[in-house]
Design a protein around this motif. Structure first.
Motif, PDB file in Angstrom:
ATOM      1  N   CYS A 137       0.814  -1.236  -0.037  1.00 49.56           N
ATOM      2  CA  CYS A 137       0.109  -0.178  -0.103  1.00 49.56           C
ATOM      3  C   CYS A 137       1.033   1.209   0.100  1.00 49.56           C
ATOM      4  O   CYS A 137       1.126   1.578  -0.958  1.00 49.56           O
ATOM      5  CB  CYS A 137      -0.603   0.077   1.042  1.00 49.56           C
ATOM      6  N   SER A 138       1.449   1.748   1.383  1.00 47.38           N
ATOM      7  CA  SER A 138       2.136   3.014   1.092  1.00 47.38           C
ATOM      8  C   SER A 138       3.555   2.524   1.068  1.00 47.38           C
ATOM      9  O   SER A 138       4.051   1.476   1.556  1.00 47.38           O
ATOM     10  CB  SER A 138       1.876   3.625   2.594  1.00 47.38           C
ATOM     11  N   VAL A 139       4.220   3.218   0.242  1.00 42.88           N
ATOM     12  CA  VAL A 139       5.766   2.834  -0.215  1.00 42.88           C
ATOM     13  C   VAL A 139       6.677   3.895  -0.200  1.00 42.88           C
ATOM     14  O   VAL A 139       6.276   5.008  -0.538  1.00 42.88           O
ATOM     15  CB  VAL A 139       5.838   1.936  -1.150  1.00 42.88           C
ATOM     16  N   GLY A 140       7.819   3.580   0.445  1.00 48.40           N
ATOM     17  CA  GLY A 140       8.767   5.053   0.382  1.00 48.40           C
ATOM     18  C   GLY A 140      10.236   4.482   0.779  1.00 48.40           C
ATOM     19  O   GLY A 140      10.557   3.223   0.812  1.00 48.40           O
ATOM     20  N   LEU A 141      10.925   5.285   0.987  1.00 47.20           N
ATOM     21  CA  LEU A 141      12.460   5.143   1.128  1.00 47.20           C
ATOM     22  C   LEU A 141      13.129   5.843   2.385  1.00 47.20           C
ATOM     23  O   LEU A 141      12.484   6.755   3.004  1.00 47.20           O
ATOM     24  CB  LEU A 141      13.203   5.761  -0.190  1.00 47.20           C
ATOM     25  N   SER A 142      14.228   5.605   2.580  1.00 49.88           N
ATOM     26  CA  SER A 142      14.850   6.129   4.003  1.00 49.88           C
ATOM     27  C   SER A 142      16.233   6.469   3.706  1.00 49.88           C
ATOM     28  O   SER A 142      17.189   5.957   2.718  1.00 49.88           O
ATOM     29  CB  SER A 142      15.065   4.814   5.244  1.00 49.88           C
ATOM     30  N   ASP A 143      16.559   7.683   4.386  1.00 50.06           N
ATOM     31  CA  ASP A 143      17.946   8.039   4.277  1.00 50.06           C
ATOM     32  C   ASP A 143      18.278   8.448   2.696  1.00 50.06           C
ATOM     33  O   ASP A 143      19.358   7.882   2.480  1.00 50.06           O
ATOM     34  CB  ASP A 143      18.917   7.425   4.996  1.00 50.06           C
ATOM     35  N   ILE A 144      17.865   9.276   1.912  1.00 46.41           N
ATOM     36  CA  ILE A 144      17.861   9.311   0.555  1.00 46.41           C
ATOM     37  C   ILE A 144      18.221  11.004   0.502  1.00 46.41           C
ATOM     38  O   ILE A 144      17.531  11.869   1.116  1.00 46.41           O
ATOM     39  CB  ILE A 144      16.902   8.996  -0.152  1.00 46.41           C
ATOM     40  N   ASN A 145      19.181  11.250  -0.308  1.00 50.09           N
ATOM     41  CA  ASN A 145      19.692  12.337  -0.573  1.00 50.09           C
ATOM     42  C   ASN A 145      18.282  13.389  -1.311  1.00 50.09           C
ATOM     43  O   ASN A 145      17.599  12.614  -2.216  1.00 50.09           O
ATOM     44  CB  ASN A 145      20.548  12.649  -1.806  1.00 50.09           C
ATOM     45  N   THR A 146      18.004  14.280  -0.883  1.00 47.57           N
ATOM     46  CA  THR A 146      16.810  15.290  -1.437  1.00 47.57           C
ATOM     47  C   THR A 146      16.702  15.280  -2.736  1.00 47.57           C
ATOM     48  O   THR A 146      15.660  14.948  -3.444  1.00 47.57           O
ATOM     49  CB  THR A 146      17.048  16.593  -0.741  1.00 47.57           C
ATOM     50  N   ASN A 147      17.770  15.639  -3.581  1.00 48.64           N
ATOM     51  CA  ASN A 147      17.811  15.821  -4.932  1.00 48.64           C
ATOM     52  C   ASN A 147      17.534  14.347  -5.563  1.00 48.64           C
ATOM     53  O   ASN A 147      16.861  14.140  -6.636  1.00 48.64           O
ATOM     54  CB  ASN A 147      19.027  16.284  -5.472  1.00 48.64           C
ATOM     55  N   THR A 148      18.278  13.394  -5.028  1.00 44.50           N
ATOM     56  CA  THR A 148      17.912  12.082  -5.593  1.00 44.50           C
ATOM     57  C   THR A 148      16.637  11.487  -5.376  1.00 44.50           C
ATOM     58  O   THR A 148      16.102  11.013  -6.326  1.00 44.50           O
ATOM     59  CB  THR A 148      18.982  11.005  -4.872  1.00 44.50           C
TER      60      THR A 148
END
Length: 245
Positions: A137-148
């Motif tokens: 359902c909800s998906v995301g990322l952790s500790d990723i550079n803002t521009n990336t």
């Protein structure tokens, strides 16, 4: 030495009386203590096992699935799509579910921003596959550079709607990220996981000098109506051989 894979399912660590949780205990300390308890219980069963399971969790067997919320965080150090698929499939099997409500990917790498984006696109393509068949359902990322993160978001067919940052290494939320998440209705969450949840030296100390971690999952299961954490545990895949991939 022949290579073999070892799968570890800690089971519900909230039921381990030996591993009483302390407010100051971080994820790494919690994981190490749990692994030592489980492996100690397995010592008499030989060293050639390929699957190690902790105590079976029966606390939720009579609870309706729609009353539960399952959140999963996958820690990986390789963009190998088959490895991520294996991790997700193991999570579904271990948790006896067809759906995970919230998934966050923590990809740790020393790549350049360009290579990092390329690797994350491979990873995200797998996530999209599972979302399209209603497994995530909800998906995301952790500790990723803002521009990336912004570049990945703009590229993605299914947009990440969660981004986690570690305030221990980033004392202030980057204004650009804060603005972007607000404009695009993305959950901006903080966490306190160490940069490496299971450092290589710790892994080798527990499993031997030939051990290599492919992936690690932490899951939490909450009762929706009361917001109570009912189950929490870890899943790991480790390779033991003289040759690291």
């Amino acid at each position: 030495m022949l290579s073999h894979n070892l799968f570890v399912n800690t089971g519900n660590i909230l039921s381990l009386s030996e591993a009483k949780q302390k407010a100051s205990q971080n994820s790494t300390d919690e994981l190490i203590e749990t692994l030592k308890i489980i492996l100690n219980n397995e010592q008499s069963k030989g060293d050639d096992k390929t699957i190690i399971n902790g105590k079976k969790d029966t606390s939720l067997q009579d609870v309706n699935r729609k009353d539960l919320k399952i959140t999963v965080k996958v820690f990986i150090s390789s963009p190998d799509v088959n490895s991520l698929k294996e991790a997700l499939d193991q999570a579904f099997e271990a948790l006896h579910t067809d759906t995970i409500e919230s998934l966050v990917i923590a990809y740790k790498s020393a790549e350049s921003p360009e290579d990092m984006l390329s690797s994350l696109k491979k990873i995200w393509s797998v996530v999209e596959e599972y979302v399209k068949v209603d497994k995530l359902c909800s998906v995301g990322l952790s500790d990723i550079n803002t521009n990336t993160f912004i570049e990945l978001f703009q590229w993605a067919d299914i947009k990440p709607n969660i981004v986690q940052i570690n305030l221990a290494t980033c004392c202030v939320v980057p204004p650009a990220l804060q603005e972007f998440t607000k404009e695009n209705d993305i959950q901006l969450l903080t966490h306190s996981d160490p940069c490496q949840i299971l450092p290589q030296e710790v892994l080798e100390n527990i499993f031997g000098s030939t051990a290599y971690l492919y992936w690690l999952i932490r899951y939490q299961i909450h009762l929706k109506c009361r917001g109570i954490l009912s189950s929490k545990g870890y899943l790991l895949r480790i390779n033991k051989s003289n040759v690291k991939p």
